[in-house]
Enzyme design. Structure first.
Site, PDB file in Angstrom:
ATOM      1  CB  SER A 143      -0.944  -0.003   1.202  1.00  0.00           C
ATOM      2  OG  SER A 143      -0.222  -0.125   2.416  1.00  0.00           O
ATOM      3  CG  ASP A 189      -2.233   5.600   7.894  1.00  0.00           C
ATOM      4  OD1 ASP A 189      -1.093   5.189   8.181  1.00  0.00           O
ATOM      5  OD2 ASP A 189      -2.718   5.530   6.748  1.00  0.00           O
ATOM      6  CG  HIS A 204      -0.575   4.254   4.280  1.00  0.00           C
ATOM      7  ND1 HIS A 204      -1.196   3.522   5.280  1.00  0.00           N
ATOM      8  CD2 HIS A 204      -0.283   3.371   3.294  1.00  0.00           C
ATOM      9  CE1 HIS A 204      -1.284   2.251   4.917  1.00  0.00           C
ATOM     10  NE2 HIS A 204      -0.733   2.134   3.715  1.00  0.00           N
TER      11      HIS A 204
END
Length: 434
Positions: A155, A410, A413
């Site tokens: 990802s 998060d 990312h």
């Protein structure tokens, strides 16, 4: 009488000169004030209400005049573009959350999701010993006419390809021409330049049976074949002009390891398992040996292959699923940045296996790569950007109903736009100047 007329004429002339001088002075002052303020405005970003807001940069964004200069005693051709620091940049990113639209994954669209601070957008990567030009999307598209690219991995790789697409979209709109059933692998085409950019989902790079529910939570240990490459990406290599390959964090998951079609061990072993706990580093070493040997062999590929080191996370006071957060709003210095042991292990394995494979295939030392196989060591560059993650703003306006709401953060990312955009600056410079 003549003397009187002469005096009046002289007075009128002096008054005219005074007025002219005053007009020039006022005009010059107004122009100075205008240019001073106009340079302080940053790009416009769209809020969730649809309004556009320009902001005045904080005083810290003033860049010293010599910040971008190269020391006179430095040999530019020996510059390590991955060694440097983040410095203030009043120009900001070349795209916005509004201009990129639905190319940005919702979880990384931090500004649309309501992140209140924008200072993290106004920094740029400055190598110690050379200049790094601003990314030029028009130049990139011209260089890549009739070429094919693929970003292969997990990802974070998807995060990266979205960054590049957003930057290129400022010149030409990409057209999505393919996606798999789960929308994890996609392909875009830039028709005016006949450029193809693919995102290939292969989080381990080797063959793996993954058991996850719709929320991405594992329901059973991964069955990982350390000596068999995932054909999802290997079959494409002979058709690609450029490929960027990366993996990393998925190897921390509970898994059973297979070699020669037989289970040989595990990590976070299943209950009542009789297999030996080998640790994720064993699997990472074995898998990357298989990967590196493949990409180092020029008969397996058509073009240039970049292997990118894993990017660090910045979770504090916990991890992804147990309350970890990342609340920093600006970069930290090398002295302040501390690399977690897991990131050290991942990077050591990556660099070790890369250098080994290049050395064995080419006879070179393998430090930066050999021939058309190159290493992108971005770990240190992004280690000093704990401010670049979505944090709580991976969700849409998470605190609208409750300012004290507990939400999942998060810290892995990267926000778009954000620090990950500068990977493209480095890659373009590497392609242009080696």
């Amino acid at each position: 009488m003549k003397l009187k007329l002469f005096s009046v004429s002289k007075i009128h002339k002096n008054v005219f000169l005074i007025k002219l001088f005053s007009a020039i002075l006022i005009t010059g002052l107004a122009f100075s004030l205008f240019t001073f303020h106009s340079t302080d405005f940053s790009p416009v970003f769209a809020s969730v209400t649809g309004r556009f807001e320009a902001r005045l940069l904080p005083p810290k964004a003033v860049v010293p005049e010599n910040e971008d200069l190269i020391p006179q005693d430095i040999e530019v051709e020996k510059c390590n573009i991955f060694a440097g620091k983040w410095i203030p940049d009043s120009s900001g990113p070349i795209y916005t959350n509004k201009s990129c639209g639905n190319l940005i994954d919702g979880h990384q669209n931090c500004i649309t999701n309501g992140r209140p601070d924008l200072d993290f957008l106004y920094w740029k990567w400055k190598p110690h010993d050379c200049l790094l030009p601003r990314f030029d999307p028009r130049k990139f598209l011209q260089l890549m006419r009739n070429k094919s690219w693929a970003f292969i991995g997990d990802s974070i790789v998807r995060n990266h390809v979205e960054s590049l697409l957003c930057m290129l979209k400022t010149v030409e709109e990409p057209v999505e021409v393919y996606h798999d059933k789960e929308y994890k692998s996609k392909r875009w085409h830039f028709p005016l330049h006949n450029l193809t950019v693919s995102n290939i989902w292969s989080p381990f790079l080797v063959q793996a049976a993954i058991f996850e529910n719709s929320d991405g939570v594992s329901t059973a240990a991964v069955q990982l074949h350390l000596d068999k490459l995932d054909e999802t990406w290997t079959t494409l290599m002979p058709t690609l002009d450029y490929a960027i390959i990366s993996t990393g964090k998925w190897y921390l998951k509970a898994a059973v390891y297979h070699e020669n079609a037989k289970p040989v061990g595990c990590h976070i072993c299943p209950e009542k398992s009789r297999l030996e706990e080998l640790g994720f580093d064993h699997a990472y070493n074995a898998s990357l040996r298989t990967v590196m040997d493949f990409i180092a062999d020029e008969t397996n590929r058509k073009g240039t292959v970049f292997f990118r080191t894993a990017t660090p996370d910045h979770f504090q006071n916990g991890e992804w699923h147990n309350g970890g957060t990342c609340k920093q709003t600006e970069p930290v210095s090398d002295e302040e940045a501390e690399m977690k042991n897991v990131h050290k292990i991942l990077r050591d394995v990556e660099i070790g296996q890369f250098e080994r494979a290049v050395r064995e295939k080419t006879g070179e030392d393998g430090g930066g790569g050999g021939g058309n196989v190159k290493l992108l060591d971005f770990t240190g560059m992004l280690l000093t950007r704990p401010d670049g993650h979505p944090g709580a703003y991976r969700q849409f306006r998470p605190f609208d109903k409750d300012k004290n709401a507990k939400v999942q953060n998060d810290c892995l990312h990267w926000c778009l736009p954000g620090p990950i955009d500068y990977l493209n600056n480095v890659i373009l410079e590497t392609i242009v100047n080696g």
